[in-house]
Each structure stands twice: as structure tokens, then as C-alpha cells.
Design a protein around this motif. Structure first.
Motif, PDB file in Angstrom:
ATOM      1  N   UNK A  16      42.691  19.730   9.495  1.00  0.00           N
ATOM      2  CA  UNK A  16      42.024  20.854  10.155  1.00  0.00           C
ATOM      3  C   UNK A  16      40.732  21.168   9.392  1.00  0.00           C
ATOM      4  N   UNK A  17      39.803  21.785  10.064  1.00  0.00           N
ATOM      5  CA  UNK A  17      38.544  22.188   9.415  1.00  0.00           C
ATOM      6  C   UNK A  17      37.790  21.033   8.769  1.00  0.00           C
ATOM      7  N   UNK A  18      37.799  19.908   9.455  1.00  0.00           N
ATOM      8  CA  UNK A  18      37.072  18.754   8.937  1.00  0.00           C
ATOM      9  C   UNK A  18      35.568  18.965   9.109  1.00  0.00           C
ATOM     10  N   UNK A  19      34.853  18.934   8.007  1.00  0.00           N
ATOM     11  CA  UNK A  19      33.406  19.231   8.051  1.00  0.00           C
ATOM     12  C   UNK A  19      32.538  17.998   7.949  1.00  0.00           C
ATOM     13  N   UNK A  20      33.072  16.929   7.397  1.00  0.00           N
ATOM     14  CA  UNK A  20      32.253  15.729   7.278  1.00  0.00           C
ATOM     15  C   UNK A  20      33.065  14.529   6.852  1.00  0.00           C
ATOM     16  N   UNK A  21      32.676  13.376   7.415  1.00  0.00           N
ATOM     17  CA  UNK A  21      33.270  12.110   6.998  1.00  0.00           C
ATOM     18  C   UNK A  21      32.184  11.332   6.270  1.00  0.00           C
ATOM     19  N   UNK A  22      32.497  10.846   5.096  1.00  0.00           N
ATOM     20  CA  UNK A  22      31.522  10.050   4.345  1.00  0.00           C
ATOM     21  C   UNK A  22      32.090   8.634   4.292  1.00  0.00           C
ATOM     22  N   UNK A  23      31.427   7.730   5.000  1.00  0.00           N
ATOM     23  CA  UNK A  23      32.001   6.395   5.207  1.00  0.00           C
ATOM     24  C   UNK A  23      31.004   5.326   4.792  1.00  0.00           C
ATOM     25  N   UNK A  24      31.545   4.282   4.202  1.00  0.00           N
ATOM     26  CA  UNK A  24      30.655   3.203   3.792  1.00  0.00           C
ATOM     27  C   UNK A  24      30.245   2.317   4.960  1.00  0.00           C
ATOM     28  N   UNK A  25      29.021   1.828   4.909  1.00  0.00           N
ATOM     29  CA  UNK A  25      28.552   0.774   5.817  1.00  0.00           C
ATOM     30  C   UNK A  25      27.571  -0.059   5.004  1.00  0.00           C
ATOM     31  N   UNK A  26      27.969  -1.282   4.664  1.00  0.00           N
ATOM     32  CA  UNK A  26      27.224  -2.050   3.661  1.00  0.00           C
ATOM     33  C   UNK A  26      26.319  -3.132   4.233  1.00  0.00           C
ATOM     34  N   UNK A  27      26.771  -3.772   5.317  1.00  0.00           N
ATOM     35  CA  UNK A  27      26.053  -4.942   5.836  1.00  0.00           C
ATOM     36  C   UNK A  27      25.705  -4.758   7.313  1.00  0.00           C
ATOM     37  N   UNK A  28      24.653  -5.464   7.787  1.00  0.00           N
ATOM     38  CA  UNK A  28      24.367  -5.442   9.230  1.00  0.00           C
ATOM     39  C   UNK A  28      25.382  -6.301   9.985  1.00  0.00           C
ATOM     40  N   UNK A  29      25.421  -6.110  11.307  1.00  0.00           N
ATOM     41  CA  UNK A  29      26.398  -6.845  12.130  1.00  0.00           C
ATOM     42  C   UNK A  29      26.302  -8.355  11.941  1.00  0.00           C
ATOM     43  N   UNK A  30      25.073  -8.864  11.745  1.00  0.00           N
ATOM     44  CA  UNK A  30      24.924 -10.328  11.641  1.00  0.00           C
ATOM     45  C   UNK A  30      25.578 -10.884  10.374  1.00  0.00           C
ATOM     46  N   UNK A  31      25.878 -10.047   9.429  1.00  0.00           N
ATOM     47  CA  UNK A  31      26.577 -10.510   8.227  1.00  0.00           C
ATOM     48  C   UNK A  31      28.027 -10.018   8.186  1.00  0.00           C
ATOM     49  N   UNK A  32      28.618 -10.027   9.369  1.00  0.00           N
ATOM     50  CA  UNK A  32      30.015  -9.605   9.526  1.00  0.00           C
ATOM     51  C   UNK A  32      30.947 -10.353   8.559  1.00  0.00           C
ATOM     52  N   UNK A  33      30.671 -11.659   8.385  1.00  0.00           N
ATOM     53  CA  UNK A  33      31.540 -12.476   7.544  1.00  0.00           C
ATOM     54  C   UNK A  33      31.471 -12.025   6.068  1.00  0.00           C
ATOM     55  N   UNK A  34      30.232 -11.761   5.612  1.00  0.00           N
ATOM     56  CA  UNK A  34      30.072 -11.274   4.237  1.00  0.00           C
ATOM     57  C   UNK A  34      30.791  -9.939   4.058  1.00  0.00           C
ATOM     58  N   UNK A  35      30.643  -9.080   5.055  1.00  0.00           N
ATOM     59  CA  UNK A  35      31.287  -7.762   4.994  1.00  0.00           C
ATOM     60  C   UNK A  35      32.803  -7.935   4.913  1.00  0.00           C
ATOM     61  N   UNK A  36      33.317  -8.834   5.750  1.00  0.00           N
ATOM     62  CA  UNK A  36      34.762  -9.070   5.790  1.00  0.00           C
ATOM     63  C   UNK A  36      35.259  -9.587   4.435  1.00  0.00           C
ATOM     64  N   UNK A  37      34.521 -10.547   3.868  1.00  0.00           N
ATOM     65  CA  UNK A  37      34.917 -11.120   2.569  1.00  0.00           C
ATOM     66  C   UNK A  37      34.916 -10.070   1.460  1.00  0.00           C
ATOM     67  N   UNK A  38      33.931  -9.173   1.504  1.00  0.00           N
ATOM     68  CA  UNK A  38      33.797  -8.181   0.430  1.00  0.00           C
ATOM     69  C   UNK A  38      34.597  -6.914   0.671  1.00  0.00           C
ATOM     70  N   UNK A  39      35.279  -6.826   1.824  1.00  0.00           N
ATOM     71  CA  UNK A  39      36.005  -5.596   2.136  1.00  0.00           C
ATOM     72  C   UNK A  39      35.057  -4.449   2.401  1.00  0.00           C
ATOM     73  N   UNK A  40      34.079  -4.712   3.243  1.00  0.00           N
ATOM     74  CA  UNK A  40      33.072  -3.703   3.582  1.00  0.00           C
ATOM     75  C   UNK A  40      32.944  -3.576   5.096  1.00  0.00           C
ATOM     76  N   UNK A  41      32.093  -2.624   5.493  1.00  0.00           N
ATOM     77  CA  UNK A  41      31.941  -2.324   6.914  1.00  0.00           C
ATOM     78  C   UNK A  41      30.543  -2.702   7.407  1.00  0.00           C
ATOM     79  N   UNK A  42      30.469  -3.105   8.666  1.00  0.00           N
ATOM     80  CA  UNK A  42      29.196  -3.227   9.397  1.00  0.00           C
ATOM     81  C   UNK A  42      29.156  -2.066  10.393  1.00  0.00           C
ATOM     82  N   UNK A  43      28.012  -1.796  11.028  1.00  0.00           N
ATOM     83  CA  UNK A  43      27.984  -0.750  12.054  1.00  0.00           C
ATOM     84  C   UNK A  43      29.007  -0.990  13.173  1.00  0.00           C
ATOM     85  N   UNK A  44      29.176  -2.256  13.558  1.00  0.00           N
ATOM     86  CA  UNK A  44      30.149  -2.547  14.623  1.00  0.00           C
ATOM     87  C   UNK A  44      31.577  -2.230  14.169  1.00  0.00           C
ATOM     88  N   UNK A  45      31.888  -2.593  12.930  1.00  0.00           N
ATOM     89  CA  UNK A  45      33.214  -2.266  12.374  1.00  0.00           C
ATOM     90  C   UNK A  45      33.367  -0.747  12.271  1.00  0.00           C
TER      91      UNK A  45
END
Ligand code: ZN
Ligand code: ZN
Length: 254
Positions: free
Chosen positions: A174-203
Motif C-alpha cells: 500500500x502507499x507505493x510511491x516509487x519503483x526504482x528499477x534497473x535497465x542496463x542494456x538496449x533491446x538489441x543487446x538482449x543476449x548480453x543483458x540476459x547473460x549478465x542478469x540485467x534488464x532491457x527496456x523490452x524486459x
């Protein structure tokens, strides 16, 4: 809560500091940019640090902070994380080889820092905040944090690829004011993001879809500067007005 961004970059460059936030002057969230952003007086005010995981970009300034404060802080700074992270710090960092063991100096009764295990999935009180550590998906053991004070809650994902448990928790907040979420790589580097345990905008979009009725600002951090333009283009295409990019040096009030 005053949430100051000391650093929010996914890589280190002269103008881009690593992940670290300071809440109400006393609680730090990760430690990539504490000593490089705060005066000695401000460093002295910190009472506790929550670490999301043991990767160097999130812990590096605990070592220099300890070095600055030795003999000056009346009580140890408490460094909290899950047991695997605390164990890693004991074995690989504060071991008198990589760095002096500041958990024992100047003396074992009142050292410069103390390492504290935080249980997972349980609300605990730390320096006037209610804090819950929830496991996320990263190559090293890692957690995100749900942090509340004065009936206001923010959620910090820490470094993570697509994950489940923390979003299950968020759905009940309740009373959630903000989500702070990582996004490290662009969509075209989905594989790098996946390997490093990171997010792309699409993810990120898929993750936000898991929170279908949550409507609050989403602040992104951990963008890699070398891919920033591509990431921003991908984010624009999501057409989600809640999504913003955290700004280094700025204080957000939640
Ligand atoms: Zn990491
Ligand atoms: Zn990181």
C-alpha cells in the motif's frame, strides 16, 4: 523520504557515478558512490548501508568510507545484506589482504563497521525504516529492498534480470510511491543483458506488466552510458508516461 541519488550509472565514467542512494541522510542503499559524492560531515551522518549484492560497482565505497571514518565514528556503521553477501565481504574483502578488516579495528568492541545479516522476506526495523529484502535474479546472490517510512513505500529492484518474487510482494504494497528499477542494456543487446542478469527496456515492459494495477512513477537506474542513447530510444517506444530516468545528484521526495 528524501531520496538522494549519489550515483545511478551502470558503468563508471568521469561524469557517471556508480549505484548509490541516500535516504533521509542516514540510510544508504548500495555503496557505489558514497565517498565520491558526500562531504566528510555527510559521510559521518550515515548510520546504516543496505547492500543489494556483492558486485564491486555496488560495494566499492564501503571500503573507502571505513578508511575515512576510522577513529572518528562513535558507533560502527552497520552494513546489512543477505548472508551470502555478508559472507563474501568477510572472505573476500575485509580479510586483511584485499583491505584491512575494519570489522575489528580500531578494536573488536567498537569497530569502524559491523556486518549484519538481514533475513529474506521479513520486515525488519533499521534506523527508523521498515525494510524487507526480497530475492531477485542476478548471477550473484542478490536482493531488492522494499523500504517504508511514515506510511510511504518505495521499492528498489537492485540488479536483476526478469524476476518474480519481488513483484508478488509489490502487488500487496500500500502507499507505493516509487519503483526504482534497473535497465542496463538496449533491446538489441538482449543476449548480453540476459547473460549478465540485467534488464532491457523490452524486459522492463514485461516486468511492469506483472504489476498490472500498480500506477506509480518508475525510475530507471544502472543505464550503461555507452548505450544510453539506444536505451532512451527503446524506452520512448514503450510509451509509458510513468517511466523516468533517475538523475545523478538529484534528491527525490517520496
Ligand atoms: Zn551486479
Ligand atoms: Zn551493478
Amino acid at each position: 523520504m528524501d531520496f538522494k541519488v549519489l550515483g545511478c550509472s551502470g558503468s563508471r565514467f568521469p561524469q557517471a557515478k556508480l549505484t548509490s542512494f541516500l535516504i533521509d541522510e542516514v540510510l544508504a542503499l548500495d555503496a557505489g558512490a558514497i565517498v565520491s559524492s558526500l562531504s566528510f560531515k555527510e559521510q559521518m551522518k550515515i548510520k546504516a548501508i543496505l547492500l543489494s549484492h556483492s558486485h564491486f560497482d555496488h560495494i566499492k565505497d564501503i571500503f573507502f568510507l571505513a578508511d575515512n571514518l576510522i577513529g572518528r565514528n562513535p558507533y560502527p556503521i552497520k552494513i546489512y545484506s543477505i548472508s551470502e553477501v555478508i559472507q563474501a565481504l568477510k572472505s573476500h574483502a575485509f580479510n586483511n589482504i584485499m583491505w584491512p578488516d575494519f570489522t575489528k579495528i580500531p578494536d573488536t568492541h567498537n569497530p569502524t563497521v559491523s556486518l549484519e545479516v538481514i533475513p529474506e522476506g521479513k520486515k525488519v526495523r533499521i534506523e527508523g525504516f521498515t525494510v524487507e529484502a526480497v530475492r531477485v535474479n542476478h548471477p550473484a546472490p542478490a536482493v531488492g529492498y522494499i523500504i517504508s517510512r511514515d506510511r510511504k513505500t518505495i521499492v528498489y529492484s537492485g540488479d536483476t534480470g526478469p524476476t518474480e518474487e519481488i513483484w508478488e510482494r509489490v502487488r500487496g504494497v500500500k502507499n507505493l510511491k516509487g519503483l526504482i528499477i534497473e535497465t542496463s542494456f538496449p533491446n538489441k543487446h538482449e543476449k548480453l543483458a540476459y547473460l549478465g542478469g540485467h534488464m532491457t527496456p523490452l524486459a522492463l515492459k514485461s516486468e511492469l506488466d506483472k504489476l498490472w494495477y500498480v500506477d506509480c512513477p518508475v525510475y530507471l537506474y544502472h543505464l550503461k552510458p555507452q548505450y544510453r542513447n539506444d536505451i532512451l530510444k527503446d524506452i520512448k517506444r514503450l510509451r509509458n508516461r510513468n517511466i523516468k530516468i533517475l538523475k545523478q545528484g538529484r534528491t527525490y521526495r517520496f
